[in-house]
Every structure is written in C-alpha cells, then in structure tokens.
Scaffold this motif. Sequence first.
Motif, PDB file in Angstrom:
ATOM      1  N   ARG A 146      -6.894  86.573 -21.645  1.00  0.00           N
ATOM      2  CA  ARG A 146      -7.875  87.219 -20.771  1.00  0.00           C
ATOM      3  C   ARG A 146      -8.838  86.212 -20.161  1.00  0.00           C
ATOM      4  O   ARG A 146      -9.270  86.369 -19.025  1.00  0.00           O
ATOM      5  N   ALA A 147      -9.195  85.179 -20.919  1.00  0.00           N
ATOM      6  CA  ALA A 147     -10.179  84.228 -20.403  1.00  0.00           C
ATOM      7  C   ALA A 147      -9.959  82.844 -21.005  1.00  0.00           C
ATOM      8  O   ALA A 147     -10.895  82.117 -21.267  1.00  0.00           O
ATOM      9  N   LEU A 148      -8.695  82.498 -21.225  1.00  0.00           N
ATOM     10  CA  LEU A 148      -8.405  81.269 -21.955  1.00  0.00           C
ATOM     11  C   LEU A 148      -8.428  80.035 -21.065  1.00  0.00           C
ATOM     12  O   LEU A 148      -9.069  79.053 -21.373  1.00  0.00           O
ATOM     13  N   ALA A 149      -7.704  80.070 -19.946  1.00  0.00           N
ATOM     14  CA  ALA A 149      -7.571  78.864 -19.136  1.00  0.00           C
ATOM     15  C   ALA A 149      -6.899  79.230 -17.824  1.00  0.00           C
ATOM     16  O   ALA A 149      -6.656  80.395 -17.527  1.00  0.00           O
ATOM     17  N   SER A 150      -6.598  78.205 -17.039  1.00  0.00           N
ATOM     18  CA  SER A 150      -5.830  78.395 -15.815  1.00  0.00           C
ATOM     19  C   SER A 150      -4.390  78.763 -16.167  1.00  0.00           C
ATOM     20  O   SER A 150      -3.944  78.593 -17.313  1.00  0.00           O
ATOM     21  N   LEU A 155       0.206  78.164 -19.888  1.00  0.00           N
ATOM     22  CA  LEU A 155       1.602  77.821 -20.134  1.00  0.00           C
ATOM     23  C   LEU A 155       1.726  76.563 -20.984  1.00  0.00           C
ATOM     24  O   LEU A 155       2.629  76.450 -21.814  1.00  0.00           O
ATOM     25  N   ALA A 156       0.800  75.631 -20.803  1.00  0.00           N
ATOM     26  CA  ALA A 156       0.853  74.390 -21.575  1.00  0.00           C
ATOM     27  C   ALA A 156       0.684  74.656 -23.072  1.00  0.00           C
ATOM     28  O   ALA A 156       1.328  74.011 -23.905  1.00  0.00           O
ATOM     29  N   VAL A 157      -0.184  75.602 -23.426  1.00  0.00           N
ATOM     30  CA  VAL A 157      -0.443  75.857 -24.851  1.00  0.00           C
ATOM     31  C   VAL A 157       0.392  76.999 -25.409  1.00  0.00           C
ATOM     32  O   VAL A 157       0.611  77.067 -26.628  1.00  0.00           O
ATOM     33  N   GLU A 179      -4.260  78.115  -8.722  1.00  0.00           N
ATOM     34  CA  GLU A 179      -3.539  78.062  -9.987  1.00  0.00           C
ATOM     35  C   GLU A 179      -2.053  78.349  -9.780  1.00  0.00           C
ATOM     36  O   GLU A 179      -1.193  77.732 -10.423  1.00  0.00           O
ATOM     37  N   ILE A 180      -1.756  79.286  -8.899  1.00  0.00           N
ATOM     38  CA  ILE A 180      -0.352  79.614  -8.608  1.00  0.00           C
ATOM     39  C   ILE A 180       0.343  78.402  -7.989  1.00  0.00           C
ATOM     40  O   ILE A 180       1.477  78.052  -8.349  1.00  0.00           O
ATOM     41  N   ALA A 181      -0.351  77.746  -7.076  1.00  0.00           N
ATOM     42  CA  ALA A 181       0.224  76.559  -6.431  1.00  0.00           C
ATOM     43  C   ALA A 181       0.452  75.429  -7.427  1.00  0.00           C
ATOM     44  O   ALA A 181       1.318  74.568  -7.207  1.00  0.00           O
ATOM     45  N   ALA A 182      -0.318  75.422  -8.523  1.00  0.00           N
ATOM     46  CA  ALA A 182      -0.225  74.336  -9.505  1.00  0.00           C
ATOM     47  C   ALA A 182       0.688  74.672 -10.678  1.00  0.00           C
ATOM     48  O   ALA A 182       0.726  73.912 -11.662  1.00  0.00           O
ATOM     49  N   LEU A 183       1.435  75.771 -10.601  1.00  0.00           N
ATOM     50  CA  LEU A 183       2.351  76.107 -11.697  1.00  0.00           C
ATOM     51  C   LEU A 183       3.320  74.957 -11.939  1.00  0.00           C
ATOM     52  O   LEU A 183       3.839  74.365 -10.996  1.00  0.00           O
ATOM     53  N   PRO A 184       3.573  74.632 -13.198  1.00  0.00           N
ATOM     54  CA  PRO A 184       4.464  73.501 -13.488  1.00  0.00           C
ATOM     55  C   PRO A 184       5.908  73.816 -13.121  1.00  0.00           C
ATOM     56  O   PRO A 184       6.289  74.980 -12.985  1.00  0.00           O
TER      57      PRO A 184
END
Length: 213
Positions: A146-150, A155-157, A179-184
């Motif tokens: 809900r409020a963890l990170a981008s 996804l990283a964690v 954030e969507i543009a920066a998806l791995p």
Amino acid sequence: MPDTFPPQLRDTLDAGLDALGLDRALAAPLLAYLGLLLRWNRAYNLTAIRDPGQMVVRHLLDSLAMHPYVAAAGTLADLGTGPGLPGIPLAIAHPALQVALVESNGKKARFLREAVRALQLDNARVLESRAEAVDAPGTFDAITARALASLPGILAVGGHLLAPAGRLLAMKGAPPDAEIAALPPGWRLEALHRLVVPGLAAERHLAVVRRSP
C-alpha cells in the motif's frame, strides 16, 4: 461495537460497503479490527491517523477499494503491511483468500498477531520479516504494497514471491507514469484501474504488473 464509536461511524462504513458492493455484515469484524487498532495505537503509534472517522475512510474503505482484484487470487502477500493494511480488511472481506502479512517492525508484528488471533482470521498469518528475506519463491498469486515503495522497488524486494502468472497489485494515488516507465526488464503493466474510495476525494489507482510473456 466499542462505545467510543458513534452511530454515524457505522453509518459511514455501511454506506461505504454498499458503494463497494460488499456485504454490510462485514462491518462488525471491520469495526472490531478498528477498535483493536485504536487501543494499540495509543501505546505503539501504529498509524498517524488517530480519528476513528478518518480511519474508516482512509484505512478500511481505502483498503477495500481494491477488493474486486483479489477475489480470484488464492494467495496474497501484503508487503510492509504495517498495522495490517490492506491485508486484514481484505482477509475479512474474502475468507477464501490466504493472506500473508509481511512486516519487519516488531511492535507492528505483535499487533498483527493479536489482531489475527482476536478476529479469528484463519486465513491470515504473520511473517515478521523484511519482504526480501521471505523464503517463499513463486508462492503467491498476488502481492500488494500500500505504501512500501515505487513499482520497481516493490518488485526488487518482493517480485521473487510471485508465481509465474502472479501479479503485483500496487495501490497508488495519481497514475504512476514515471514508475511504469521504469519497470525493470521482464515486467510489464497489465492494467491501471481507477479506484473510487467512498468518502475520499483524493485520486486512487491500482497498478497491475506481471511478468512479460
């Protein structure tokens, strides 16, 4: 219902449940959870929101706004759940959903264990751990935060926890275009749903992310 809750609080929750297409019978366990949160919050500072009316809207109804998107999932990991948001309201609303409440803070984890016990939530369990340390690769149909990170940070964690066809369900305010543009690599946006939270004027969106085919 605790004596500290005025009748209009129940009215607000009932109206919100109606608007979200949920049974009003959920109000009793939701208010029982809210009562526990209020009592523990006095000593443990679990949430900065202390007004019960604001808690109904910003905690309960805000969490439940995403309920249609977990209905088909069998298992959900709520990463950095804090005092159990959105995991506990979703577990109350969907008894068939198995919810893992992932929280590394000891005080919050103690509250979560007491809430699961007191509310008799047989479909919820507490994992006192950082998300990246949870050793359950490929276990969950869905993860949420809900409020963890981008989105890339979640996804990283927690990406390792998702089953091959699993989905990240991330609650956001405005559309998280950057954030969507920066998806791995290997991940893509499947959908972006606008959520309407009864009683809340702020924007809410649910970003659904899954592995690329």
